[in-house]
Scaffold this motif. Structure first.
Motif, short mmCIF file in Angstrom:
data_model
loop_
_atom_site.label_atom_id
_atom_site.label_comp_id
_atom_site.label_asym_id
_atom_site.label_seq_id
_atom_site.Cartn_x
_atom_site.Cartn_y
_atom_site.Cartn_z
N LEU A 1 -8.32 10.32 -1.79
CA LEU A 1 -7.54 9.48 -2.66
C LEU A 1 -8.49 8.85 -3.66
O LEU A 1 -9.61 8.48 -3.32
N VAL A 2 -8.05 8.74 -4.89
CA VAL A 2 -8.80 8.04 -5.93
C VAL A 2 -8.03 6.78 -6.24
O VAL A 2 -6.87 6.83 -6.65
N LEU A 3 -8.66 5.63 -6.01
CA LEU A 3 -8.01 4.33 -6.14
C LEU A 3 -8.43 3.64 -7.43
O LEU A 3 -9.61 3.58 -7.76
N ASP A 4 -7.44 3.11 -8.14
CA ASP A 4 -7.69 2.27 -9.31
C ASP A 4 -7.04 0.93 -9.01
O ASP A 4 -5.82 0.83 -8.93
N ALA A 5 -7.87 -0.10 -8.83
CA ALA A 5 -7.35 -1.43 -8.48
C ALA A 5 -7.48 -2.41 -9.64
O ALA A 5 -7.58 -3.61 -9.45
#
Length: 128
Positions: free
Chosen positions: A110-114
């Protein structure tokens, strides 16, 4: 093999819990996922360091139940995050062998952008 890409977002509820080791933190969390990855998950995070100074790290394990790109089942994720001099690094992966149902053979990340407190993800999976 089939490659699957799905995007979504999650809301997280996180609460401190009793530390397991001196100098560490522990947090229990739940997530509600929506979009191309839909369902719920629960997990445990362990941390150490000094986030206020920009140097810290954490590990987490969470179990997801729901659907990814229309495939249903459960799967476990592992996270490894660190900060050094304010720069962040994160690995967020499917734990091999953890899937059930339509997700039994899934591997991937998963690639997370927070950014701005919103948690959006892009899921890259491989079904064998």
């Amino acid at each position: 093999m089939t490659d699957v890409m799905a995007s979504g977002r999650f809301d997280i509820d996180i609460a401190p819990a009793d530390a397991l080791l001196a100098g560490t933190g522990r947090f229990d969390f739940t997530k509600r996922w929506t979009g191309g990855i839909e369902g719920t998950s629960a997990g445990v995070m362990l941390s150490a360091g000094d986030p206020a100074s920009g140097t810290a790290g954490y590990v987490a394990i969470e179990v997801f139940e729901g659907s990814i790109d229309g495939r249903t089942g459960t799967i476990a994720f592992q996270q490894l995050g660190s900060m050094a001099d304010g720069a962040e690094a994160l690995r967020y992966e499917v734990i091999p062998g953890s899937g059930t149902g339509d997700l039994t053979t899934v591997t991937g990340e998963l690639v997370l952008d927070a950014a701005h407190g919103d948690h959006t993800v892009m899921v890259r999976l491989r079904l064998t």
